[in-house]
Design an enzyme around this catalytic site. Structure first.
Site, PDB file in Angstrom:
ATOM      1  N   HIS A 184     -15.906 -39.024  10.066  1.00 45.96           N
ATOM      2  CA  HIS A 184     -16.567 -40.033   9.963  1.00 45.96           C
ATOM      3  C   HIS A 184     -15.786 -41.206   9.177  1.00 45.96           C
ATOM      4  CE1 HIS A 184     -20.336 -42.394  10.178  1.00 45.96           C
ATOM      5  NE2 HIS A 184     -19.859 -42.846   8.711  1.00 45.96           N
ATOM      6  N   ASP A 215     -24.426 -37.038   9.980  1.00 46.86           N
ATOM      7  CA  ASP A 215     -23.497 -37.525   8.782  1.00 46.86           C
ATOM      8  C   ASP A 215     -23.629 -36.938   7.579  1.00 46.86           C
ATOM      9  OD1 ASP A 215     -21.906 -38.678  11.153  1.00 46.86           O
ATOM     10  OD2 ASP A 215     -22.733 -40.236  10.761  1.00 46.86           O
ATOM     11  N   ASN A 232     -16.572 -32.372  11.521  1.00 46.20           N
ATOM     12  CA  ASN A 232     -16.867 -33.829  11.866  1.00 46.20           C
ATOM     13  C   ASN A 232     -16.132 -34.725  11.149  1.00 46.20           C
ATOM     14  OD1 ASN A 232     -17.748 -36.138  13.899  1.00 46.20           O
ATOM     15  ND2 ASN A 232     -19.146 -36.471  12.484  1.00 46.20           N
ATOM     16  N   SER A 248     -14.280 -39.450   5.965  1.00 49.45           N
ATOM     17  CA  SER A 248     -14.941 -38.272   5.134  1.00 49.45           C
ATOM     18  C   SER A 248     -15.093 -37.025   6.419  1.00 49.45           C
ATOM     19  CB  SER A 248     -16.327 -38.435   4.798  1.00 49.45           C
ATOM     20  OG  SER A 248     -16.444 -39.501   3.862  1.00 49.45           O
TER      21      SER A 248
END
Length: 217
Positions: A113, A149, A111, A140
């Site tokens: 972020h 997260d 992912n 990030s």
């Protein structure tokens, strides 16, 4: 003998600008991955059109069609696994995922972020950075775990916050960095240089004690 490219599935909910950056990276000779499917939980997501323009298979799994999160995720897992990916990439996929889903792809899902984690998990990261008077902001890229997260961060990219910056200008700066950073990390994973082991991100055979910095690569 040349190795087959790593099969990648990308999950989106909207415009898909990071998806476009990942698609464009495939045109470079050293690209070690191939996007084999793009899945959205929203039928109107423009990212689906981006995929179709490149003849990439698409699917829509509308979350509102399911009675609960578990049923939605089961359908999503089914659609993903049909494509037999080596990596799942979240690119603006706006659904919070349960441990059933995150455990299924543990070590094989990334992912991106828009903050320098562990600062500002969740939403409104640009606003929060400005309100805190931060001197720098960034992004990030992390492996996805059960914690929102909170998975091991692989790479960060930074930008200065200038006195005239607004939420919109900061968002634009971070987007530009994202479009460089995400294809870079996905390709490094596809090349076998990045991995996940023992709840840690690994780089070139060693556990990362601090995230890679894009400027240093």
């Amino acid at each position: 003998m040349q190795q087959s490219p790593l099969r990648v599935v990308v999950l989106i909910s909207g415009n898909g600008s990071n998806l476009q950056a990942l698609i464009d990276r495939q045109d470079q000779a050293d690209c070690a991955y191939e996007i084999v499917k793009v899945i959205s939980n929203k039928a109107e997501a423009y990212g689906l059109e981006r995929a179709k323009q490149r003849q990439i298979k698409t699917d829509i799994v509308p979350h509102q069609n399911f009675q609960n999160r578990e049923d939605f995720e089961r359908a999503l897992i089914h659609s993903i696994d049909q494509a037999q990916p080596g990596l799942v990439v979240l690119a603006g996929f706006m659904r919070i995922l349960t441990p059933v889903f995150t455990q299924h792809y543990l070590g094989h899902m990334l992912n991106i972020h828009p903050s320098l984690l562990p600062k500002y998990p969740g939403l409104n990261t640009h606003q929060r950075a400005l309100e805190a008077g931060d001197k720098e902001h960034g992004l990030s890229i992390h492996f996805v775990t059960d914690e929102l997260d909170g998975g091991p961060v692989v790479l960060q990219a930074r930008t200065e916050i200038e006195t005239h910056d607004s939420v919109e200008s900061l968002k634009s700066k971070i987007h530009q960095l994202e479009h460089q950073a995400y294809p870079l990390v996905v390709n490094l994973f596809a090349q076998g240089k990045l991995g996940y082991q023992n709840h840690q991100a690994w780089w070139s055979g060693e556990a990362l004690s601090t995230p890679l910095q894009m400027e240093a690569l």
